[in-house]
Design a protein around this motif. Structure first.
Motif, PDB file in Angstrom:
ATOM      1  N   LYS A 117      36.605  40.519   0.531  1.00  0.00           N
ATOM      2  CA  LYS A 117      36.699  41.309  -0.643  1.00  0.00           C
ATOM      3  C   LYS A 117      35.758  40.358  -1.824  1.00  0.00           C
ATOM      4  O   LYS A 117      34.924  41.159  -2.466  1.00  0.00           O
ATOM      5  N   ALA A 118      36.225  39.141  -1.717  1.00  0.00           N
ATOM      6  CA  ALA A 118      35.479  38.397  -2.776  1.00  0.00           C
ATOM      7  C   ALA A 118      34.000  38.093  -2.347  1.00  0.00           C
ATOM      8  O   ALA A 118      33.080  38.306  -3.461  1.00  0.00           O
ATOM      9  N   LEU A 119      33.701  37.986  -1.039  1.00  0.00           N
ATOM     10  CA  LEU A 119      32.375  37.850  -0.661  1.00  0.00           C
ATOM     11  C   LEU A 119      31.545  39.108  -1.073  1.00  0.00           C
ATOM     12  O   LEU A 119      30.253  39.195  -1.575  1.00  0.00           O
ATOM     13  N   LYS A 120      32.212  40.212  -0.914  1.00  0.00           N
ATOM     14  CA  LYS A 120      31.429  41.561  -1.059  1.00  0.00           C
ATOM     15  C   LYS A 120      31.132  41.615  -2.614  1.00  0.00           C
ATOM     16  O   LYS A 120      29.937  42.120  -3.168  1.00  0.00           O
TER      17      LYS A 120
ATOM     18  N   GLN B 236      30.498  39.177  -4.682  1.00  0.00           N
ATOM     19  CA  GLN B 236      29.568  38.142  -5.114  1.00  0.00           C
ATOM     20  C   GLN B 236      28.228  38.925  -4.308  1.00  0.00           C
ATOM     21  O   GLN B 236      27.157  38.632  -5.286  1.00  0.00           O
ATOM     22  N   VAL B 237      28.187  39.400  -3.374  1.00  0.00           N
ATOM     23  CA  VAL B 237      26.913  39.940  -2.651  1.00  0.00           C
ATOM     24  C   VAL B 237      26.431  41.180  -3.492  1.00  0.00           C
ATOM     25  O   VAL B 237      25.340  41.264  -3.978  1.00  0.00           O
ATOM     26  N   ASP B 238      27.344  41.896  -4.104  1.00  0.00           N
ATOM     27  CA  ASP B 238      26.929  43.012  -5.001  1.00  0.00           C
ATOM     28  C   ASP B 238      26.274  42.420  -6.304  1.00  0.00           C
ATOM     29  O   ASP B 238      25.250  42.992  -6.783  1.00  0.00           O
ATOM     30  N   LYS B 239      26.806  41.272  -6.845  1.00  0.00           N
ATOM     31  CA  LYS B 239      26.666  40.672  -8.178  1.00  0.00           C
ATOM     32  C   LYS B 239      25.008  40.233  -7.740  1.00  0.00           C
ATOM     33  O   LYS B 239      23.959  40.355  -8.613  1.00  0.00           O
TER      34      LYS B 239
ATOM     35  N   ILE C  88      21.382  40.705  -9.401  1.00  0.00           N
ATOM     36  CA  ILE C  88      20.600  39.711 -10.220  1.00  0.00           C
ATOM     37  C   ILE C  88      19.322  39.773  -9.622  1.00  0.00           C
ATOM     38  O   ILE C  88      18.306  39.759 -10.398  1.00  0.00           O
ATOM     39  N   SER C  89      19.257  39.769  -8.292  1.00  0.00           N
ATOM     40  CA  SER C  89      18.010  39.470  -7.634  1.00  0.00           C
ATOM     41  C   SER C  89      17.068  40.938  -7.188  1.00  0.00           C
ATOM     42  O   SER C  89      15.809  40.838  -6.901  1.00  0.00           O
ATOM     43  N   SER C  90      17.663  41.817  -7.406  1.00  0.00           N
ATOM     44  CA  SER C  90      16.941  43.205  -7.185  1.00  0.00           C
ATOM     45  C   SER C  90      16.659  43.283  -5.668  1.00  0.00           C
ATOM     46  O   SER C  90      15.660  43.893  -5.215  1.00  0.00           O
ATOM     47  N   LEU C  91      17.456  42.568  -4.872  1.00  0.00           N
ATOM     48  CA  LEU C  91      17.233  42.499  -3.487  1.00  0.00           C
ATOM     49  C   LEU C  91      18.530  42.882  -2.580  1.00  0.00           C
ATOM     50  O   LEU C  91      19.525  42.320  -3.068  1.00  0.00           O
ATOM     51  N   SER C  92      18.202  43.745  -1.538  1.00  0.00           N
ATOM     52  CA  SER C  92      19.512  43.726  -0.776  1.00  0.00           C
ATOM     53  C   SER C  92      19.853  42.482   0.121  1.00  0.00           C
ATOM     54  O   SER C  92      18.975  41.675   0.158  1.00  0.00           O
ATOM     55  N   ALA C  93      20.988  42.523   0.846  1.00  0.00           N
ATOM     56  CA  ALA C  93      21.210  41.464   1.656  1.00  0.00           C
ATOM     57  C   ALA C  93      20.309  41.435   2.698  1.00  0.00           C
ATOM     58  O   ALA C  93      20.016  40.397   3.216  1.00  0.00           O
ATOM     59  N   VAL C  94      20.093  42.574   3.511  1.00  0.00           N
ATOM     60  CA  VAL C  94      19.095  42.715   4.480  1.00  0.00           C
ATOM     61  C   VAL C  94      17.509  41.921   4.112  1.00  0.00           C
ATOM     62  O   VAL C  94      17.148  41.070   5.102  1.00  0.00           O
TER      63      VAL C  94
END
Length: 514
Positions: free
Chosen positions: A129-132, A134-137, A141-147
């Motif tokens: 849950k915490a990782l999700k 952080q990834v959303d944040k 911020i970076s305007s990039l998806s995780a992929v």
């Protein structure tokens, strides 16, 4: 008459009564004897009976003792087995107790693991849950998806890996080159050391020994006709000077010198020396030498294990015996090159038979019957091509002095082995002095150490034997001397291959019986 009858009656009666008495007495005697024998037999039977009874009692006692011993042993064995069973029973009981204890411990461990697993699962869920979050944040911020971020990271890692791989490949190539040079030197040195041969410098003169000065006059002949005939038939200059018991045969062609020498030997042995006889002997000697040349060629090819060679090439190989190159006998040189080439080819995993054949034929262009104005390598190549040798051998012959381009791995091997054979110490004139000086310097270097008595450079300078005084050098100092000498030779001298240093220290006790 009556008295006589009475006497007869009395006599007969007496005889009858005597017979009766005698029979009675004999019967009584027999009865007494029978009674005696019977009594004696009864006594003996009683003795035997008693002996048998004693023996039976002894046997009974013996069997009784053995039986009691057997029973005792069985009882002891039963007691031992009973003890072992009791020990095993105790051990099994102990193991059963330990097993029960471990089972209780395992149950406790399983319960603990289940509790810890539940805690870990709970923490993992919290981390996800915490990782999700952080990834959303980070995506916001970076305007990039995780992929997309993963793709950029992979590209960056690829570039870095490619750069590192290029550097490593360069290092590997450099190391391979150094290793290849080292391995090549090692193979060449081992080949040189494994193929040892002796060398003799060829001259342009031969010496023919004679027994007396009278034979000189017979060889010269009337007004020099014999010597002129011999010179004209052989093409060799015959020098008869003040040298005692010797005639010098001078000529650049060793075949001509050999014909002249053999002819002179036959003429002097036969004793008939005149122009007609000289012509006959020279003609026979020339045929004999030609046959000997062919036999020499056959013997050399058989010794080297070379087969199916054209007879003309075999004859030319035999003719090499009477040719020289820079003072080095051409046949010995070619045999050595053949052996060196075979050894080196075997070390490199190539065909040693092909290399040996090419090495033997590499200088075949130096012995043609007609000598056109061509380099001997090209002439030898054309000769080998004429007699249907393999393309690799033809190329090796033609390219061993760089007159043409090499197109197979046998060619450089033959070229290198040709250079090795010519450069061996003592093989050719120009290196003899340097070779002798190197051996002298090697011995003087060892003599400069204290305690050294004698030094000997042997095996063409490949081994140095140092003899030290037993009263001046100990065993430990002898080992140190061998090590110091090897280091000093490496630092101060230049030499092919390696030099073995052997320090010999021995104690001798000498006494005399008088």
């Amino acid at each position: 008459m009556g008295e006589t009858f009475i006497l007869i009656i009395f006599a007969v009666s007496g005889i009858i009564i005597g017979g009766i008495l005698t029979g009675t007495i004999m019967n009584r005697s027999l009865e007494r004897k029978r009674d005696s024998l019977l009594k004696e037999a009864m006594e003996k039977a009683e003795v035997v009976r008693k002996e048998k009874i004693l023996q039976a009692k002894e046997k009974f006692l013996q069997l009784k003792g053995e039986h009691e011993k057997y029973i005792h042993e069985k009882n002891e064995e039963l007691a031992r087995n009973e003890n072992r069973l009791k020990q095993k029973e105790g051990s099994l009981n102990q193991k059963m107790e330990e097993l029960a204890k471990k089972q209780k411990e395992n149950v406790t461990i399983k319960q603990n693991l289940s509790q810890q697993l539940e805690i870990i699962n709970k923490k993992q869920s919290d981390l996800d849950k915490a990782l999700k979050i952080q990834v959303d944040k980070l995506e916001a911020i970076s305007s990039l998806s995780a992929v997309e971020a993963k793709g950029q990271l992979i590209e960056t890692l690829k570039e870095e890996a490619k750069s590192e791989a290029i550097v490593q490949v360069k290092d590997i190539i450099d190391e391979a080159r150094l290793t290849a040079n080292t391995e090549a030197k090692k193979i060449i040195i081992e080949t040189i050391q494994r193929t040892a041969s002796e060398h003799a410098i060829e001259n342009t003169v031969s010496v023919f020994n004679i027994e007396s000065e009278e034979i000189k006059g017979r060889i010269i002949g009337r007004e020099g006709r014999n010597i002129r005939t011999l010179e004209s038939l052989t093409g060799v200059e015959i020098i008869i000077d003040d040298s005692p018991d010797a005639i010098i045969l001078s000529g650049f062609d060793p075949v001509r010198r050999e014909i002249a020498r053999l002819s002179l030997h036959k003429l002097v042995t036969d004793g008939r020396i005149h122009p007609a006889r000289i012509e006959e002997v020279v003609a026979k000697t020339r045929k004999q030498l030609e046959q000997e040349i062919i036999e020499t060629g056959k013997r050399i090819t058989i010794d080297l294990g070379i087969h199916n060679m054209h007879h003309e090439l075999v004859r030319m190989i035999g003719k090499m015996k009477y040719r020289s190159s820079y003072g080095q006998n051409l046949l010995q040189h070619s045999i050595e090159v053949a052996k060196l080439s075979a050894t080196m080819a075997a070390e490199l995993g190539l065909n040693p038979k092909l290399a040996k054949r090419a090495g033997l034929l590499h200088d075949i262009g130096k012995v043609p019957d007609n000598e056109p104005d061509l380099p001997h390598a090209i002439l030898g190549m054309k000769t080998a091509e004429k007699f249907k040798e393999k393309p690799e051998i033809i190329n090796a012959i033609g390219a061993h002095h760089d007159e043409m381009e090499m197109n197979n791995l046998i060619s450089p091997i033959v070229q290198v082995c040709d250079a090795i054979s010519g450069a061996r110490p003592g093989a050719r004139r120009e290196v003899v002095e340097a070779y002798i000086e190197r051996l002298k310097h090697l011995e003087e270097l060892a003599l400069s150490y204290p305690g050294v008595v004698k030094t000997f450079a042997i095996q063409a300078g490949r081994e140095l034997r140092v003899i030290v005084g037993a009263d001046k050098v100990t065993d430990v100092e002898a080992n140190q001397l061998s090590f110091d000498l090897s280091k000093k030779i490496q630092s101060e001298m230049t030499y092919p291959g390696q030099i073995k240093i052997t320090v010999i220290r021995e104690t001798r006790a000498v006494s005399y019986a008088k």
